[in-house]
Design an enzyme around this catalytic site. Structure first.
Site, PDB file in Angstrom:
ATOM      1  N   LEU A   1       0.820  -1.218   0.000  1.00 13.81           N
ATOM      2  CA  LEU A   1       0.000   0.000   0.000  1.00 13.81           C
ATOM      3  C   LEU A   1       0.850   1.263   0.000  1.00 13.81           C
ATOM      4  CD1 LEU A   1      -2.931  -0.781   2.474  1.00 13.81           C
ATOM      5  CD2 LEU A   1      -2.677  -1.377   0.064  1.00 13.81           C
TER       6      LEU A   1
ATOM      7  N   HIS B   1      -3.350   4.074  -2.678  1.00 17.38           N
ATOM      8  CA  HIS B   1      -4.340   3.167  -2.073  1.00 17.38           C
ATOM      9  C   HIS B   1      -5.055   3.860  -0.911  1.00 17.38           C
ATOM     10  CE1 HIS B   1      -1.280   0.168  -3.614  1.00 17.38           C
ATOM     11  NE2 HIS B   1      -2.392  -0.292  -4.164  1.00 17.38           N
TER      12      HIS B   1
ATOM     13  N   SER C   1       3.303   0.822  -6.812  1.00 21.06           N
ATOM     14  CA  SER C   1       4.132  -0.095  -6.021  1.00 21.06           C
ATOM     15  C   SER C   1       5.421  -0.417  -6.768  1.00 21.06           C
ATOM     16  CB  SER C   1       3.370  -1.387  -5.725  1.00 21.06           C
ATOM     17  OG  SER C   1       2.135  -1.058  -5.135  1.00 21.06           O
ATOM     18  N   ARG C   2       5.387  -0.335  -8.108  1.00 19.40           N
ATOM     19  CA  ARG C   2       6.579  -0.681  -8.905  1.00 19.40           C
ATOM     20  C   ARG C   2       7.616   0.437  -8.919  1.00 19.40           C
ATOM     21  NH1 ARG C   2       2.519  -3.619 -12.120  1.00 19.40           N
ATOM     22  NH2 ARG C   2       3.048  -5.832 -12.015  1.00 19.40           N
TER      23      ARG C   2
ATOM     24  N   GLY D   1      -8.301   3.205  -8.975  1.00 15.98           N
ATOM     25  CA  GLY D   1      -7.468   4.383  -9.196  1.00 15.98           C
ATOM     26  C   GLY D   1      -7.345   4.704 -10.686  1.00 15.98           C
TER      27      GLY D   1
END
Ligand code: PAF
Length: 294
Positions: A30, A34, A183-184, A144
């Site tokens: 997260l 998020h 997240s990447r 999102g």
């Protein structure tokens, strides 16, 4: 916060919660993006459910399923802090029983751009989200805008399958320099991270130039020059936000979508071409919302 590990226990826990119920589906790791979905779901619903499941079906054989960031303990703490009532966190074996063989094919929309670069990706996304919606039966699902083609695919699936849920798309959360949170981003080297804001600047410049100039090929060719090394374009296009078919002229609504490679990491982003009436085809699309179908 209650945690459920199976579809059956998630469904009975969700059915006991006061309505309306908002669902925020996640693969964990997260970040503030998020958290913005969780906050909005908390504001707009009597109850909030979240899911945490790194879905193998949406990763190709050469993609990062194994190394996808996993931070269960910290995610759980953040779900708690965000006021989530129910967390659905199944194992892969619970989600996909032996002999599982169904796959949801959303058609041409799921084959373009991200679908072309990541074969089978959107079938994996649509299939798992259909299962999550079936287990939780939420009133609203929160997605999102950063994964904008995913939102279009899921709207299409939800509309086509008459699933009684409202899709709420929330604006992309960005770093101060414009990089969309993902997240990447954790995979980026210092040089890749330093170049990353040029990707968003290029998309913004396409949107602004398209409003003035109206010639998609010309504005795209100019904006491609703005990307800084070591980033490399995969695609940059102006599309219809619902079908993802290319837009060649200034008919609206229109969306600028792009993907770049930063070594082994792919970054995606998008910006809306402003409309004279200030309307936004992603955040407040006309007609396609499934809510009216309930
Ligand atoms: O956007 C994501 O994190 C995933 O694609 C989703 C919607 C949770 C499905 O696995």
């Amino acid at each position: 916060m209650r945690t459920a590990k199976t579809p059956g226990s998630a469904r009975s826990a969700a059915r006991a919660l006061p309505r309306p119920l908002g669902l925020v589906p996640t693969m964990g790791a997260l970040h503030a993006g998020h958290r913005s979905l969780l906050e909005r779901a908390r504001r707009e619903n009597a109850s909030v459910a979240a899911s945490l499941f790194v879905n193998p079906l949406q990763f190709g054989p050469s993609e990062d399923f194994e190394r996808y960031p996993r931070s269960f303990e910290s995610d759980v703490a953040q779900f708690e802090a965000a006021g989530v009532d129910l967390l659905y966190a199944p194992s892969v074996d619970e989600m996909y029983q032996p002999n599982f063989s169904t796959s949801i094919d959303v058609g041409a929309l799921a084959k373009a751009f991200e679908g072309a670069a990541r074969r089978g990706h959107f079938a994996g996304v649509a299939t798992v989200v259909a299962k999550l919606l079936g287990a939780i039966e939420p009133t609203r699902v929160y997605l999102g805008q950063k994964d904008v083609q995913q939102t279009a695919v899921l709207r299409r699936m939800i509309g086509d399958l008459d699933i009684p849920v409202e899709v709420v798309v929330c604006p992309t959360v960005r770093e101060p320099d414009g990089l969309a949170l993902s997240s990447r981003n954790a995979y980026l080297s210092a040089a890749q991270r330093a170049a990353a804001p040029s990707f968003h600047r290029a998309l913004e410049s396409v949107a602004a130039a398209f409003e003035r100039d109206g010639d998609a090929d010309h504005v795209i060719a100019t904006a491609r020059e703005l990307l800084e090394s070591p980033l490399v374009w995969e695609y940059l296009a102006i599309v219809d936000p619902a079908t993802f078919e290319p837009r060649k002229d200034v008919r609206r609504p229109a969306l600028v979508v792009g993907a770049v490679r930063a070594g082994a990491t792919r970054l995606i982003d998008n910006v809306v071409v402003a409309r004279p009436d200030g309307g936004d085809p992603i955040l407040t699309p006309p007609l396609l919302q499934a809510a009216g179908r309930t």
